[in-house]
Design an enzyme around this catalytic site. Structure first.
Site, PDB file in Angstrom:
ATOM      1  N   GLU A   1       1.264  -0.922  -0.284  1.00 39.91           N
ATOM      2  CA  GLU A   1       0.193  -0.021  -0.400  1.00 39.91           C
ATOM      3  C   GLU A   1       1.145   1.574   0.108  1.00 39.91           C
ATOM      4  O   GLU A   1       1.786   1.232   0.216  1.00 39.91           O
ATOM      5  CB  GLU A   1      -0.677  -0.202   0.721  1.00 39.91           C
ATOM      6  CG  GLU A   1      -2.138  -0.628   0.891  1.00 39.91           C
ATOM      7  CD  GLU A   1      -2.993   0.122  -0.219  1.00 39.91           C
ATOM      8  OE1 GLU A   1      -2.172   0.960  -0.016  1.00 39.91           O
ATOM      9  OE2 GLU A   1      -4.477   0.168  -0.743  1.00 39.91           O
TER      10      GLU A   1
ATOM     11  N   ARG B   1      -6.237   2.682  12.774  1.00 36.62           N
ATOM     12  CA  ARG B   1      -5.032   2.436  12.723  1.00 36.62           C
ATOM     13  C   ARG B   1      -5.034   3.746  11.752  1.00 36.62           C
ATOM     14  O   ARG B   1      -6.761   3.597  10.858  1.00 36.62           O
ATOM     15  CB  ARG B   1      -4.445   1.482  12.353  1.00 36.62           C
ATOM     16  CG  ARG B   1      -5.246   0.341  10.666  1.00 36.62           C
ATOM     17  CD  ARG B   1      -4.306  -0.555  10.435  1.00 36.62           C
ATOM     18  NE  ARG B   1      -4.895  -0.866   9.020  1.00 36.62           N
ATOM     19  CZ  ARG B   1      -5.306  -1.487   7.896  1.00 36.62           C
ATOM     20  NH1 ARG B   1      -4.889   0.507   7.618  1.00 36.62           N
ATOM     21  NH2 ARG B   1      -6.156  -1.465   6.639  1.00 36.62           N
TER      22      ARG B   1
ATOM     23  N   ASP C   1     -10.019   0.897  -4.093  1.00 34.48           N
ATOM     24  CA  ASP C   1      -9.075   1.278  -3.099  1.00 34.48           C
ATOM     25  C   ASP C   1      -8.364   2.715  -3.701  1.00 34.48           C
ATOM     26  O   ASP C   1      -9.092   2.801  -3.074  1.00 34.48           O
ATOM     27  CB  ASP C   1      -8.434  -0.241  -3.044  1.00 34.48           C
ATOM     28  CG  ASP C   1      -7.717  -0.428  -1.732  1.00 34.48           C
ATOM     29  OD1 ASP C   1      -6.731   0.686  -1.303  1.00 34.48           O
ATOM     30  OD2 ASP C   1      -7.304  -0.992  -1.131  1.00 34.48           O
TER      31      ASP C   1
END
Length: 289
Positions: A16, A99, A195
């Protein structure tokens, strides 16, 4: 015709957060779950892999020598030369089990950072605005906030809620990167979840379709204009890289795969390079004050 090649065959559990550092001519990206930062020149044989003490997701350029790292431990300044970390502020989301996730720097120097629950709890996802030491929430009620990106003129922000299969757009102040209006649906995504994303110099939004083996490009009206097929099913985020910003680096993941699934998809978690007729925007530096 775009061509796809493997930049790095190091398998990332959850690749990522790719970024390009023009002053260093290096690409950076993370393996979030394995707490790694990967660094690579485009002509290198393999990436340099840095161990991290936390689960990091965003590396924003501060200057030629430093990066701002966002993680589940807060915001840290990182020396590119020796990897030394210094805390700028502790983790800012007060809810347990959250997170950091996606992020991008607006042309004004504002960093948008998303947070989410480790267990994908509905409504736990938020997007935060950070600039010159100030940090505040600007979008709430999401689940997996992704696809943070900005139009070339800095007047529009994009983001997604991956599990909703929706990408939103939001008007923002070009001088500060702060929202000036309400979110509206930009497009709906099928065949996978939206995403990470980036915007090119022509204003096209390039979005990684998690679960869809693809990167999709949308025009400023939300119309799908092209799709690039990728070997990995779980593609996670694109970033324009290279001296001319004319190559697209794409991360992927094998998160959630069992042994049989990994054997059937050996390139899951690889990092890819797409060459094609496109050009990205110069990456903005974050303003830390």
């Amino acid at each position: 015709m775009p061509t796809v090649s493997v930049l790095s065959s190091h398998p990332c559990h959850l690749g990522e957060g790719p970024s390009w550092h023009p002053g260093r001519a290096r690409a950076f990206w993370f393996d979030i779950l394995d707490r790694k930062l990967l660094e690579m020149g485009l002509d290198d044989v393999a990436p340099r892999i840095h161990d991290l003490p936390f689960h990091a997701t965003v590396a924003a350029r501060v200057d030629d020598d430093r990066q701002l790292i966002a993680s589940d431990a807060g915001l840290h300044l990182r020396s590119i030369d020796n990897g030394a970390l210094s805390e700028l502020r502790p983790f800012w989301d007060e809810r347990p089990g959250t997170r950091s996730n996606d992020g991008a720097v607006h042309p004004s120097g504002a960093l948008w950072i998303s947070t989410m629950g480790w267990r994908f709890e509905p409504g736990f996802g938020r997007i935060w605005w950070y600039r010159a030491g100030e940090l505040r929430p600007i979008v709430d009620g999401l689940t997996i906030p992704n696809a943070i990106a900005f139009s070339p003129d800095g007047r529009t922000a994009y983001f997604s809620d991956t599990l909703e299969h929706v990408i939103y757009r939001l008007p923002v102040d070009p001088a500060t990167g702060a929202p000036t209006g309400d979110r509206r649906v930009f497009c709906r995504v099928s065949g996978g979840g939206p995403d990470g994303a980036t915007v090119d110099a022509d204003g096209l939004l390039w979005n990684a379709r998690w679960g869809g083996h693809a990167i999709d490009a949308y025009d400023s009206d939300g119309h799908l204009v092209t799709t690039l097929a990728l070997p990995a099913r779980q593609v996670s985020c694109p970033a324009f890289v290279g001296p001319k910003l004319d190559r697209l680096l794409v991360t992927s993941a094998f998160e959630g795969y069992d042994e049989d699934t990994r054997a059937a998809e050996p390139e899951a978690g690889f990092t890819y390079l797409v060459d094609g007729p496109f050009r990205g925007l110069p990456p903005s530096a974050v303003l830390i004050g």
